[in-house]
Write a protein that holds these residues in place. Structure first.
Motif, short mmCIF file in Angstrom:
data_model
loop_
_atom_site.label_atom_id
_atom_site.label_comp_id
_atom_site.label_asym_id
_atom_site.label_seq_id
_atom_site.Cartn_x
_atom_site.Cartn_y
_atom_site.Cartn_z
N SER A 142 -43.67 72.20 -60.92
CA SER A 142 -43.22 72.79 -62.18
C SER A 142 -41.72 72.63 -62.33
O SER A 142 -40.98 72.63 -61.34
N SER A 143 -41.27 72.54 -63.58
CA SER A 143 -39.82 72.51 -63.80
C SER A 143 -39.18 73.79 -63.30
O SER A 143 -38.01 73.82 -62.93
N GLY A 144 -39.97 74.87 -63.26
CA GLY A 144 -39.46 76.14 -62.79
C GLY A 144 -39.17 76.18 -61.30
O GLY A 144 -38.63 77.17 -60.81
N ASP A 145 -39.50 75.12 -60.59
CA ASP A 145 -39.13 75.04 -59.17
C ASP A 145 -37.67 74.65 -59.00
O ASP A 145 -37.15 74.67 -57.89
N GLY A 146 -37.03 74.29 -60.11
CA GLY A 146 -35.68 73.75 -60.03
C GLY A 146 -34.71 74.66 -59.30
O GLY A 146 -33.79 74.19 -58.63
N GLY A 147 -34.90 75.97 -59.42
CA GLY A 147 -34.00 76.89 -58.75
C GLY A 147 -34.14 76.89 -57.25
O GLY A 147 -33.27 77.40 -56.54
N ASP A 148 -35.24 76.31 -56.73
CA ASP A 148 -35.48 76.29 -55.28
C ASP A 148 -35.22 74.93 -54.65
O ASP A 148 -35.47 74.76 -53.46
N LEU A 149 -34.77 73.98 -55.43
CA LEU A 149 -34.62 72.61 -54.93
C LEU A 149 -33.16 72.25 -54.70
O LEU A 149 -32.27 72.74 -55.39
N ASP A 150 -32.94 71.37 -53.75
CA ASP A 150 -31.61 70.85 -53.45
C ASP A 150 -31.54 69.45 -54.06
O ASP A 150 -32.10 68.50 -53.52
N PHE A 151 -30.85 69.35 -55.19
CA PHE A 151 -30.83 68.08 -55.91
C PHE A 151 -29.86 67.06 -55.31
O PHE A 151 -29.64 66.00 -55.89
N THR A 152 -29.29 67.38 -54.16
CA THR A 152 -28.59 66.35 -53.41
C THR A 152 -29.60 65.57 -52.56
O THR A 152 -29.29 64.50 -52.05
N LYS A 153 -30.82 66.12 -52.43
CA LYS A 153 -31.86 65.49 -51.62
C LYS A 153 -33.00 64.92 -52.45
O LYS A 153 -33.66 63.98 -52.04
N VAL A 154 -33.28 65.53 -53.60
CA VAL A 154 -34.43 65.12 -54.40
C VAL A 154 -34.00 64.82 -55.83
O VAL A 154 -32.92 65.21 -56.28
N ALA A 155 -34.86 64.10 -56.52
CA ALA A 155 -34.67 63.79 -57.94
C ALA A 155 -35.89 64.28 -58.70
O ALA A 155 -36.89 64.70 -58.11
N THR A 156 -35.80 64.25 -60.01
CA THR A 156 -36.92 64.64 -60.86
C THR A 156 -37.29 63.46 -61.75
O THR A 156 -36.41 62.82 -62.33
N GLY A 157 -38.57 63.16 -61.84
CA GLY A 157 -39.01 62.03 -62.65
C GLY A 157 -40.06 62.45 -63.67
O GLY A 157 -40.72 63.47 -63.53
N MET A 158 -40.18 61.66 -64.71
CA MET A 158 -41.20 61.90 -65.73
C MET A 158 -42.58 61.67 -65.13
O MET A 158 -42.77 60.79 -64.28
N GLN A 159 -43.56 62.46 -65.56
CA GLN A 159 -44.92 62.25 -65.10
C GLN A 159 -45.43 60.89 -65.56
O GLN A 159 -45.10 60.44 -66.66
N LYS A 160 -46.22 60.25 -64.71
CA LYS A 160 -46.72 58.92 -65.00
C LYS A 160 -48.16 58.97 -65.49
O LYS A 160 -48.89 59.92 -65.25
N GLY A 161 -48.57 57.89 -66.16
CA GLY A 161 -49.96 57.75 -66.56
C GLY A 161 -50.73 56.97 -65.51
O GLY A 161 -50.14 56.34 -64.63
N PHE A 162 -52.05 57.06 -65.56
CA PHE A 162 -52.92 56.27 -64.68
C PHE A 162 -53.36 55.01 -65.41
O PHE A 162 -53.64 55.05 -66.61
N LYS A 163 -53.45 53.92 -64.67
CA LYS A 163 -53.85 52.64 -65.25
C LYS A 163 -52.95 52.33 -66.43
O LYS A 163 -51.74 52.34 -66.32
N ASP A 164 -53.55 52.08 -67.60
CA ASP A 164 -52.77 51.73 -68.79
C ASP A 164 -52.61 52.91 -69.74
O ASP A 164 -52.19 52.74 -70.89
N SER A 165 -52.94 54.09 -69.29
CA SER A 165 -52.87 55.27 -70.15
C SER A 165 -51.47 55.87 -70.16
O SER A 165 -50.72 55.77 -69.20
N GLU A 166 -51.14 56.48 -71.28
CA GLU A 166 -49.87 57.17 -71.42
C GLU A 166 -49.92 58.50 -70.67
O GLU A 166 -50.97 59.14 -70.62
N PRO A 167 -48.81 58.94 -70.10
CA PRO A 167 -48.79 60.26 -69.48
C PRO A 167 -49.01 61.34 -70.54
O PRO A 167 -48.50 61.24 -71.66
N ARG A 168 -49.78 62.36 -70.18
CA ARG A 168 -50.06 63.45 -71.11
C ARG A 168 -49.90 64.79 -70.39
O ARG A 168 -50.85 65.53 -70.20
N PRO A 169 -48.68 65.10 -69.99
CA PRO A 169 -48.45 66.36 -69.29
C PRO A 169 -48.59 67.55 -70.23
O PRO A 169 -48.13 67.50 -71.38
#
Length: 229
Positions: A74-101
């Motif tokens: 969840s985006s709400g995890d942001g307060g618990d993450l160290d962004f010097t170690k991790v990044a955030t990416g957009m959700q991906k789709g499967f196969k040729d489908s568009e992501p639908r978060p």
């Protein structure tokens, strides 16, 4: 897991809302891919058990302590993450489908028969909570999306973006790819069957087709009861 299925082209019910479709080819493909990655290829894992949200905090701890390369959360995890170690990416789709978060909004609610002074007090609180500066502060501290566009232009939000540009990713995803959640007319019984099937696939290594077909039959019975009323 619902996002995975919907991002593979699946949906919870048919367009007319009369047929539960969680056993479709798209659902089976998405869910069985996850099952195989966990139980056969062993390139993923799922944390479960414990008290309350213990499993979720352990999931995050695995990333922060270099036991996992990443996770879906969840985006709400942001307060618990160290962004010097991790990044955030957009959700991906499967196969040729568009992501639908799914982008879920949490509402303030007030009983319509509440006394006038309670209604007025509640409105004052809503005005305070949704003020641009206040919702911007809440967003940068938690990682959740601010509730109004003007919050993004505040100094507190813009300064945080300079420090952590990944803060903008959930907002962009919600605006460009986000879809509303399915409103379960059975009072949550369809979602309950999905939840039970999810545990069978992720934890018990039961093939997705088997788990989802069983869940679909039970969920369909519950939907039919509502449609007959």
């Amino acid at each position: 897991m619902i996002d995975y299925a919907r991002s593979a082209g699946g949906d919870i019910v048919s367009e007319d809302g009369k047929t539960v479709t969680i056993d479709s080819e798209e659902w089976v493909y998405a869910w069985d891919s996850i099952r195989k990655w966990i139980h056969e290829d062993k390139i993923m894992d799922t944390v479960h058990g414990g008290n309350g949200w213990e499993w979720w905090y352990k999931t995050i701890d695995n990333v922060m302590n270099d036991r996992s390369a990443g996770y879906t959360g969840s985006s709400g995890d942001g307060g618990d993450l160290d962004f010097t170690k991790v990044a955030t990416g957009m959700q991906k789709g499967f196969k040729d489908s568009e992501p639908r978060p799914v982008a879920v909004s949490v509402m303030f609610n007030l009983f319509k028969d509440a006394p006038k002074e309670q209604q007025e007090g509640a409105w004052e609180f809503v005005k305070f909570y949704t003020a641009a500066e206040q919702t911007a502060y809440w967003a940068v501290e938690t990682g959740y999306i601010p509730v109004r566009d003007s919050a993004v232009e505040t100094d507190i939000y813009q300064e945080k973006l300079k420090e952590n540009p990944y803060l903008a990713v959930p907002l962009e995803q919600a605006k460009t790819k986000g879809i509303p959640p399915y409103v379960d007319p059975t009072g949550g019984k369809i979602y309950t069957e999905i939840e039970l099937a999810k545990d069978k696939v992720l934890i018990q290594n039961i093939p997705a087709k088997e788990a989802l077909e069983e869940a679909q039959k039970k969920a369909q019975k519950e939907l039919d009861k509502v449609l007959k009323k």
